[in-house]
Design an enzyme around this catalytic site. Sequence first.
Site, PDB file in Angstrom:
ATOM      1  N   LYS A  42      -4.715  88.023 -36.400  1.00  0.00           N
ATOM      2  CA  LYS A  42      -5.842  88.961 -36.387  1.00  0.00           C
ATOM      3  C   LYS A  42      -5.322  90.354 -36.080  1.00  0.00           C
ATOM      4  O   LYS A  42      -4.546  90.549 -35.145  1.00  0.00           O
ATOM      5  CB  LYS A  42      -6.880  88.572 -35.333  1.00  0.00           C
ATOM      6  CG  LYS A  42      -8.044  89.574 -35.236  1.00  0.00           C
ATOM      7  CD  LYS A  42      -9.025  89.182 -34.149  1.00  0.00           C
ATOM      8  CE  LYS A  42      -8.545  89.529 -32.749  1.00  0.00           C
ATOM      9  NZ  LYS A  42      -8.621  90.998 -32.459  1.00  0.00           N
ATOM     10  N   ASP A  69     -10.089  92.435 -38.439  1.00  0.00           N
ATOM     11  CA  ASP A  69     -11.259  92.471 -37.564  1.00  0.00           C
ATOM     12  C   ASP A  69     -11.768  93.907 -37.439  1.00  0.00           C
ATOM     13  O   ASP A  69     -11.555  94.571 -36.426  1.00  0.00           O
ATOM     14  CB  ASP A  69     -10.891  91.898 -36.196  1.00  0.00           C
ATOM     15  CG  ASP A  69     -12.103  91.676 -35.310  1.00  0.00           C
ATOM     16  OD1 ASP A  69     -13.228  91.631 -35.844  1.00  0.00           O
ATOM     17  OD2 ASP A  69     -11.921  91.545 -34.088  1.00  0.00           O
ATOM     18  N   LYS A  71     -15.170  94.771 -38.104  1.00  0.00           N
ATOM     19  CA  LYS A  71     -16.593  94.787 -37.723  1.00  0.00           C
ATOM     20  C   LYS A  71     -17.340  95.928 -38.422  1.00  0.00           C
ATOM     21  O   LYS A  71     -17.996  96.762 -37.782  1.00  0.00           O
ATOM     22  CB  LYS A  71     -16.756  94.881 -36.210  1.00  0.00           C
ATOM     23  CG  LYS A  71     -16.125  93.711 -35.447  1.00  0.00           C
ATOM     24  CD  LYS A  71     -16.379  93.827 -33.958  1.00  0.00           C
ATOM     25  CE  LYS A  71     -15.759  92.675 -33.187  1.00  0.00           C
ATOM     26  NZ  LYS A  71     -14.284  92.751 -33.133  1.00  0.00           N
ATOM     27  N   ASP A  74     -22.228 100.208 -41.762  1.00  0.00           N
ATOM     28  CA  ASP A  74     -22.472 101.551 -42.261  1.00  0.00           C
ATOM     29  C   ASP A  74     -23.508 101.430 -43.376  1.00  0.00           C
ATOM     30  O   ASP A  74     -24.063 100.353 -43.604  1.00  0.00           O
ATOM     31  CB  ASP A  74     -21.167 102.176 -42.775  1.00  0.00           C
ATOM     32  CG  ASP A  74     -21.125 103.688 -42.578  1.00  0.00           C
ATOM     33  OD1 ASP A  74     -22.120 104.347 -42.977  1.00  0.00           O
ATOM     34  OD2 ASP A  74     -20.134 104.198 -42.043  1.00  0.00           O
ATOM     35  N   THR A 124     -18.488  88.091 -27.743  1.00  0.00           N
ATOM     36  CA  THR A 124     -18.307  87.149 -26.634  1.00  0.00           C
ATOM     37  C   THR A 124     -18.143  87.849 -25.290  1.00  0.00           C
ATOM     38  O   THR A 124     -18.133  87.194 -24.245  1.00  0.00           O
ATOM     39  CB  THR A 124     -17.092  86.235 -26.890  1.00  0.00           C
ATOM     40  OG1 THR A 124     -15.950  87.036 -27.196  1.00  0.00           O
ATOM     41  CG2 THR A 124     -17.362  85.289 -28.044  1.00  0.00           C
ATOM     42  N   ARG A 215      -4.815  87.440 -25.796  1.00  0.00           N
ATOM     43  CA  ARG A 215      -4.017  87.631 -24.593  1.00  0.00           C
ATOM     44  C   ARG A 215      -3.328  86.383 -24.059  1.00  0.00           C
ATOM     45  O   ARG A 215      -2.190  86.479 -23.572  1.00  0.00           O
ATOM     46  CB  ARG A 215      -4.878  88.287 -23.511  1.00  0.00           C
ATOM     47  CG  ARG A 215      -5.023  89.787 -23.703  1.00  0.00           C
ATOM     48  CD  ARG A 215      -6.177  90.371 -22.899  1.00  0.00           C
ATOM     49  NE  ARG A 215      -7.472  89.994 -23.455  1.00  0.00           N
ATOM     50  CZ  ARG A 215      -8.628  90.440 -23.011  1.00  0.00           C
ATOM     51  NH1 ARG A 215      -8.656  91.255 -21.970  1.00  0.00           N
ATOM     52  NH2 ARG A 215      -9.760  90.085 -23.571  1.00  0.00           N
TER      53      ARG A 215
END
Length: 237
Positions: A42, A69, A71, A74, A124, A215
């Site tokens: 990602k 990613d 998102k 518009d 999340t 992470r």
Amino acid sequence: MIANAMQADTMRERLIVGLDVPSLKEAEKAVRELDGVVSFYKIGYQLAFAGGLDFARELASGGKKIFLDMKLLDIDNTVAKGVENIVKMGMTMLTLHAYPKTMRAAVEAARGSELCLLAVTVLTSMDEQDVIDAGYEYDPHTLVLRRAEQALHAGMGGIVCSAAETEAVRRIVGPDMAVVTPGIRPAGSDHGDQKRVMTPADAIRSGSSHLVVGRPIVAAADRRAAAEAILDEMRSA
């Protein structure tokens, strides 16, 4: 063409490692360390604005799968033109916010391609108070399900949601759409800024097609061992 993400042959193809690192040099190092263990990455805002878009093209041309990613949200024409260029980049997945007009514009722009469009339902990192503060009249669970239904009707390739909502989302979208779940944390690990989390095994059992892990892998002292441990958890489901 809508990707049938549930046809992934192995757990390795269902683990997406988030290259949430500050520099291209660090991203390249992570990919080298994970070579042979991870095949799906990602790339989000942090790396995209540090040379990550060219890196995404490079990885894709080398046979890696890339979840871009971004998102997107518009006006319809802007989203459509962006999607058209992302198709040309050879990306595997692309996120956009689950607004019906935005989704319909993106689906039309990606028609005939292999790009799997993913509808971001509720982040999340957000809990019920966060959703209320944003002005929504629904609790997170209800909002996720409403947006999942809208994504299905718009012809999207998949959904991004918390693993806590996956089982309910599956009942709405059926077995073939991708259900991609971030907020994955191995048992006993730090949740960081995530509020709606689940372990890898529980997420697979609940019906997630792909798990996004950042992470816990990229910040680990031994990234390769961390990725292998998560894959073992996924296989145990």
